[in-house]
Structure formats: structure tokens, C-alpha cells
Design a protein around this motif. Structure first.
Motif: not given
Length: 90
Positions: A41-62
Motif C-alpha cells: 500500500d505504501q509503495v502504490i501510494g508513493c508511486i501515485g503521488f510521484s505520477a501526479v507530481a510528474m504529470v502536473l509538472g510536465g503539463i505546467s512546463l508545456a
């Protein structure tokens, strides 16, 4: 066009994308300091937060100029968190 919309376009965007990206990246980076064993559960949560951070950061830069430094930091911390989460369990 309203004055608020014209001002926002003049400044190059808002901070509604880079700030959550940075916050999610910081949460994941701080979670990596946990010394105990992680369950799935902790691994999946960490992967989820990482994915959100990367998607929002990528959209923001674009899409906008404002908050580019925070978006880059969110992308980097999200990537580090993703690698750390995957390395802790797999």
C-alpha cells in the motif's frame, strides 16, 4: 475580456499546476526517509503521488511560463520518488 484574465495572460499562467506538483514531489521525497519496510500500500501510494507530481509538472512546463522552477523541482522529486518506491519493493 476582464482585467483579471488579461493580467493572468500577461504573467504567463497561474501557479495552480506547479505548486501541487512540488507539494506531491516533496511528500514523496520525505516518505523515502522512512527506515522501516514498506508494504504494498505504501509503495502504490508513493508511486501515485510521484505520477501526479510528474504529470502536473510536465503539463505546467508545456503550457505556461509562470512557476517553471517549481514545476521542474516537482518533476525531479517525483522521478526520484518513483525510483525510490520501485526500488524499495521490486
Amino acid at each position: 475580456m476582464t482585467a483579471h484574465k488579461a493580467l493572468r495572460e500577461e504573467q504567463g499562467g497561474t501557479l495552480w499546476l506547479p505548486v501541487p506538483s512540488l507539494v506531491c514531489g516533496v511528500i514523496v521525497a520525505l516518505a523515502l526517509f522512512d527506515e522501516g519496510d514498506w508494504d504494498m500500500d505504501q509503495v502504490i501510494g508513493c508511486i501515485g503521488f510521484s505520477a501526479v507530481a510528474m504529470v502536473l509538472g510536465g503539463i505546467s512546463l508545456a503550457k505556461q511560463k509562470k512557476g517553471a522552477g517549481m514545476a521542474i523541482a516537482g518533476l525531479i522529486l517525483g522521478g526520484i520518488g518513483l525510483l525510490g518506491a520501485m526500488g524499495s519493493k521490486f
